[in-house]
Design an enzyme around this catalytic site. Sequence first.
Site, PDB file in Angstrom:
ATOM      1  N   HIS A 363       0.805  -1.224   0.000  1.00 32.03           N
ATOM      2  CA  HIS A 363       0.000   0.000   0.000  1.00 32.03           C
ATOM      3  C   HIS A 363       0.832   1.265   0.000  1.00 32.03           C
ATOM      4  O   HIS A 363       0.275   2.351   0.204  1.00 32.03           O
ATOM      5  CB  HIS A 363      -0.915   0.044   1.231  1.00 32.03           C
ATOM      6  CG  HIS A 363      -1.906  -1.052   1.309  1.00 32.03           C
ATOM      7  ND1 HIS A 363      -3.198  -0.933   0.877  1.00 32.03           N
ATOM      8  CD2 HIS A 363      -1.782  -2.322   1.765  1.00 32.03           C
ATOM      9  CE1 HIS A 363      -3.846  -2.069   1.080  1.00 32.03           C
ATOM     10  NE2 HIS A 363      -3.009  -2.925   1.620  1.00 32.03           N
ATOM     11  N   LYS A 556      -9.082  13.336   5.236  1.00 28.31           N
ATOM     12  CA  LYS A 556      -8.220  12.161   5.200  1.00 28.31           C
ATOM     13  C   LYS A 556      -7.167  12.374   6.275  1.00 28.31           C
ATOM     14  O   LYS A 556      -7.070  13.470   6.835  1.00 28.31           O
ATOM     15  CB  LYS A 556      -7.574  11.987   3.823  1.00 28.31           C
ATOM     16  CG  LYS A 556      -6.889  13.259   3.282  1.00 28.31           C
ATOM     17  CD  LYS A 556      -6.361  13.038   1.873  1.00 28.31           C
ATOM     18  CE  LYS A 556      -7.395  13.273   0.776  1.00 28.31           C
ATOM     19  NZ  LYS A 556      -7.514  12.217  -0.206  1.00 28.31           N
ATOM     20  N   ARG A 557      -6.386  11.344   6.597  1.00 24.60           N
ATOM     21  CA  ARG A 557      -5.309  11.539   7.560  1.00 24.60           C
ATOM     22  C   ARG A 557      -4.443  12.723   7.153  1.00 24.60           C
ATOM     23  O   ARG A 557      -4.222  12.960   5.964  1.00 24.60           O
ATOM     24  CB  ARG A 557      -4.473  10.250   7.663  1.00 24.60           C
ATOM     25  CG  ARG A 557      -5.194   9.129   8.395  1.00 24.60           C
ATOM     26  CD  ARG A 557      -5.535   9.514   9.822  1.00 24.60           C
ATOM     27  NE  ARG A 557      -4.348   9.625  10.631  1.00 24.60           N
ATOM     28  CZ  ARG A 557      -3.926   8.701  11.491  1.00 24.60           C
ATOM     29  NH1 ARG A 557      -4.647   7.607  11.699  1.00 24.60           N
ATOM     30  NH2 ARG A 557      -2.825   8.858  12.183  1.00 24.60           N
ATOM     31  N   LYS A 562       0.060  14.156   1.547  1.00 22.45           N
ATOM     32  CA  LYS A 562      -1.315  14.370   1.092  1.00 22.45           C
ATOM     33  C   LYS A 562      -1.608  15.856   0.863  1.00 22.45           C
ATOM     34  O   LYS A 562      -2.609  16.227   0.292  1.00 22.45           O
ATOM     35  CB  LYS A 562      -2.307  13.797   2.107  1.00 22.45           C
ATOM     36  CG  LYS A 562      -2.237  12.266   2.237  1.00 22.45           C
ATOM     37  CD  LYS A 562      -3.202  11.765   3.299  1.00 22.45           C
ATOM     38  CE  LYS A 562      -3.047  10.295   3.629  1.00 22.45           C
ATOM     39  NZ  LYS A 562      -3.665   9.412   2.609  1.00 22.45           N
ATOM     40  N   THR A 667      -9.017   6.115  -1.613  1.00 25.33           N
ATOM     41  CA  THR A 667     -10.321   5.485  -1.807  1.00 25.33           C
ATOM     42  C   THR A 667     -11.437   6.493  -1.540  1.00 25.33           C
ATOM     43  O   THR A 667     -12.555   6.307  -2.015  1.00 25.33           O
ATOM     44  CB  THR A 667     -10.501   4.262  -0.883  1.00 25.33           C
ATOM     45  OG1 THR A 667     -10.054   4.587   0.425  1.00 25.33           O
ATOM     46  CG2 THR A 667      -9.715   3.075  -1.407  1.00 25.33           C
ATOM     47  N   LYS A 671     -15.367   7.523  -3.113  1.00 18.64           N
ATOM     48  CA  LYS A 671     -16.580   7.754  -2.323  1.00 18.64           C
ATOM     49  C   LYS A 671     -17.234   9.073  -2.712  1.00 18.64           C
ATOM     50  O   LYS A 671     -18.450   9.171  -2.833  1.00 18.64           O
ATOM     51  CB  LYS A 671     -16.241   7.765  -0.819  1.00 18.64           C
ATOM     52  CG  LYS A 671     -15.800   6.398  -0.312  1.00 18.64           C
ATOM     53  CD  LYS A 671     -15.121   6.443   1.059  1.00 18.64           C
ATOM     54  CE  LYS A 671     -14.329   5.147   1.273  1.00 18.64           C
ATOM     55  NZ  LYS A 671     -13.424   5.189   2.426  1.00 18.64           N
TER      56      LYS A 671
HETATM   57  C1  26Q Z   1       3.414   0.341  10.406  1.00 17.47           C
HETATM   58  C2  26Q Z   1       4.326   0.009  11.396  1.00 17.47           C
HETATM   59  C3  26Q Z   1       4.158   0.441  12.694  1.00 17.47           C
HETATM   60  C4  26Q Z   1       3.035   1.187  13.012  1.00 17.47           C
HETATM   61  C5  26Q Z   1       2.109   1.516  12.028  1.00 17.47           C
HETATM   62  C6  26Q Z   1       2.301   1.095  10.729  1.00 17.47           C
HETATM   63  C7  26Q Z   1       1.315   1.456   9.685  1.00 17.47           C
HETATM   64  C8  26Q Z   1      -0.030   1.552   9.989  1.00 17.47           C
HETATM   65  C9  26Q Z   1      -0.954   1.898   9.026  1.00 17.47           C
HETATM   66  C10 26Q Z   1       1.697   1.711   8.386  1.00 17.47           C
HETATM   67  C11 26Q Z   1       0.765   2.044   7.426  1.00 17.47           C
HETATM   68  C12 26Q Z   1      -0.567   2.141   7.730  1.00 17.47           C
HETATM   69  C13 26Q Z   1      -1.610   2.507   6.777  1.00 17.47           C
HETATM   70  C14 26Q Z   1      -1.429   2.714   5.502  1.00 17.47           C
HETATM   71  C15 26Q Z   1      -2.519   3.119   4.623  1.00 17.47           C
HETATM   72  O1  26Q Z   1      -3.640   3.380   5.051  1.00 17.47           O
HETATM   73  N1  26Q Z   1      -2.278   3.168   3.315  1.00 17.47           N
HETATM   74  C16 26Q Z   1      -3.307   3.548   2.366  1.00 17.47           C
HETATM   75  O2  26Q Z   1      -3.926   2.374   1.883  1.00 17.47           O
HETATM   76  C17 26Q Z   1      -5.051   2.697   1.084  1.00 17.47           C
HETATM   77  C18 26Q Z   1      -5.734   1.390   0.704  1.00 17.47           C
HETATM   78  O3  26Q Z   1      -4.969   0.698  -0.239  1.00 17.47           O
HETATM   79  C19 26Q Z   1      -4.629   3.499  -0.121  1.00 17.47           C
HETATM   80  O4  26Q Z   1      -5.790   3.884  -0.815  1.00 17.47           O
HETATM   81  C20 26Q Z   1      -3.835   4.726   0.288  1.00 17.47           C
HETATM   82  O5  26Q Z   1      -3.325   5.364  -0.846  1.00 17.47           O
HETATM   83  C21 26Q Z   1      -2.712   4.336   1.222  1.00 17.47           C
HETATM   84  O6  26Q Z   1      -2.063   5.491   1.731  1.00 17.47           O
END
Ligand code: 26Q
Length: 824
Positions: A363, A556-557, A562, A667, A671
């Site tokens: 991702h 979004k976050r 972003k 995503t 929406k």
């Molecule tokens: C990793 C290690 C330690 C702590 C946290 C994490 C961690 C947690 C969440 C790393 C990444 C995430 C989340 C990533 C994320 O939400 N990515 C998004 O995924 C979506 C679905 O595929 C995409 O549409 C987005 O582009 C992408 O940013």
Amino acid sequence: AWRKYSAKPFTQKSEIELEFVRHIETTLARSLFNCDELAAYSGIALAFRDRLIIEWNKTQQRQTFADQKRIYYLSLEFLMGRALDNAMLNVGLKDVAKEALGDLGFRIEDVISQEHDAALGNGGLGRLAACFLDSMATLNYPAWGYGLRYRYGIFKQEIVDGYQVEIPDYWLDFNPWEFPRHDITVNVQFYGTVNKQRDTQGRTTHIWQGGETVQAVAYDVPIPGYGTPTTNNLRLWSSKATSGEFNFQKFNAGDYESAVADEQRAETISAVLYPNDNLERGKELRLKQQYFWCAASLYDIVRRFKKTKRAWNEFPDQVAIQLNDTHPTLAIVELQRILVDIEVLEWDEAWHIVTHTFGYTNHTVLPEALEKWSVPMMQNLLPRHLQIIYDINLFFLQSVEKRFPTDRDILARVSIIEESHPKMVRMAYLAIIGSQKVNGVAELHSDLIKTTIFKDFVDICGPDKFTNVTNGITPRRWLHQANPRLSELIASKLGGYGFLKDLALLEELEDFINDKEFRKSWVEIKLMNKTRLAKHIKEATGYQVNPNALFDVQVKRIHEYKRQQLNIFGVIHRYLAIKAMDPKERAKPVPRVSIFGGKAAPGYWMAKTIIHLINKVASVINNDPDVGDLLKVIFVADYNVSKAEMICPASDISEHISTAGTEASGTSNMKFVLNGGLIIGTCDGANIEITREIGEQNIFLFGNLAEDVEELRHRHYYGDFKLDMHLAKVFDAIKGGMFGPPDDFAALLSSVESHSDYYLVSDDFLSYIETQELVDEAFRNQDEWTDKCITSVARMGFFSSDRVITEYAESIWNVEQLDMGKEN
Ligand code: 26Q
């Protein structure tokens, strides 16, 4: 004989009322005379829960009997949101429930909004997992989700004096949607040592001994499909101290405190969701969470497989495990360990099974988000797993060396172990090597991973291992549930709700583009949705916004990539332009409401600064009498799934403006368009495919392309950088103290001005503000605007998560839908 006693699902209003009252009076032991909205929520939720349980049990029986290959979706995040509304809609009884609640003196919306969001996720990745569960159930796939039952989900956000404040999200007080399975437990081991032994056949085996054991307890959540009896299972693991001799010994020895401390340490594992989105920080507790969850899930999956009495080589024909990012990569190692150490298969046979079972979804390409774990930490926590990783790496590197004998650096480049200080385990490489397929989540992103971060692996493993599956969203939640009026209008034209199961049917909407009544209703619905959001904004912030203004939304976050900073700088630019106008001219611009929402990771200072700036700008602009309705700036606190359900239907334009090449897919872009809003965006992630589907005349694209980013950064780095002149004026205003003490924002400005503008805010600024002017122009012509919206919705069929799941099923999992016979 049992059959005649088995419960039957209700369908009538009177039956719902009866069940509602029964639950309030008996299950909840409450009097009907002091039944408030929260109690009403509990009553109706329990009534629908009963209904789900009946189908859930039958589904599990059906799937066991069918004995087909199952999908296991491993995700550390499931951002489910609320369950009641979804459950009512999926069984087609929301209208009946509405009447029943009405009879009892409640408005269904008020009752629904009592439910606490299940917020076990950060953002896109977690919500994607939730959409996938919905689609897998709706399409009758035998599928399980596996995750962690966090006691605290993503924090609740409050804004105090313009700053983000995090409040713990304790969400388990009353959760009727989960079922503890105290009989389904797995003991998970940590730390300890590995000893070699010879077995009776003279083979060397590895015994992992000592250390500590934590118990995993299963909590199950029913996942109903839409318009099908299929109700799948989401299994979440909760950690608990093992109730073994260990503790009793301590109690008996009078070491009460330390026994309690052990218990707390065990429970800490599933206590809290890490609130980082796209950032990896290498904390031991996070690694513990990952292994705890992988070990419990694998044990459960293997136990289920063993019940079928099949030979091990049939495992990949029965089991497909999908890894949602690298977070569950240890599952690969754990399965190899089970097969080799416990089931005593030969290494090669075991590895063949492993590598035909897993699929890995990537991702992100952001370097700071790629997971790495320190070798010493892993050595300490998971000594046997580290050995297995070294062996996997050894065999892999040997094969690479044989095939590329002349490439002198390739081994160091592709080694699972990074030779740094300390050494690090590169989880993405392990995931690639241990999987059958690797996919990205939008075309551009899937191409980028092949040509950049995983390039060597394409050469080594061949191009067929890498594929693309563009993300999608469930139209049940994101159209039917979030925007019931629009869904109803569409159904009235298309002759029913078939589009909710086959979103491509939306294309027939284009036939009605000149239907006056239809267009009128369309516009009315948008205005209603905007009015509803305006009401929320008034209640939450005190600011009054005009529902006829252009609603411009970015939710979004919060992350530099972003580029919410680009948006807010653009807002300031607009404000300065309004201020510079002759008062007589001020009637001309299109009134606009800029709406922001999103959480910053608690340790991400730059993101928090961006939130602070947005709020400061809001308070200056919103209180400036020169501006009036022309411009309002709103920060909606605590953006989450249920807020998204209200916000997405209420946008005229939404912003998806990441630096090209950084947003894997996005995503929320889907929406917003599905709800009849247009978008302004960069050529990034799924924006590109959205453009291809809806037509470039229906989207506002701007900015540099992914292919140009590297060179621009390179130029900045070597001093070739000049701040855009419009942006310079914005910066001057901030530095002049227009939005409070300039020091507050110094780091944010200097990330652009003097630290090489990594995210190309300045490079894209002119293009951005020019494109925003085109948005104004377009919005002035309401008829054409409506044409664009209707056409776009009609062409969004591709972005259903049903299409996505079908692609995964066919090209990665090789699983079939369960045949539902006449029933469906
Ligand atoms: C990793 C290690 C330690 C702590 C946290 C994490 C961690 C947690 C969440 C790393 C990444 C995430 C989340 C990533 C994320 O939400 N990515 C998004 O995924 C979506 C679905 O595929 C995409 O549409 C987005 O582009 C992408 O940013």
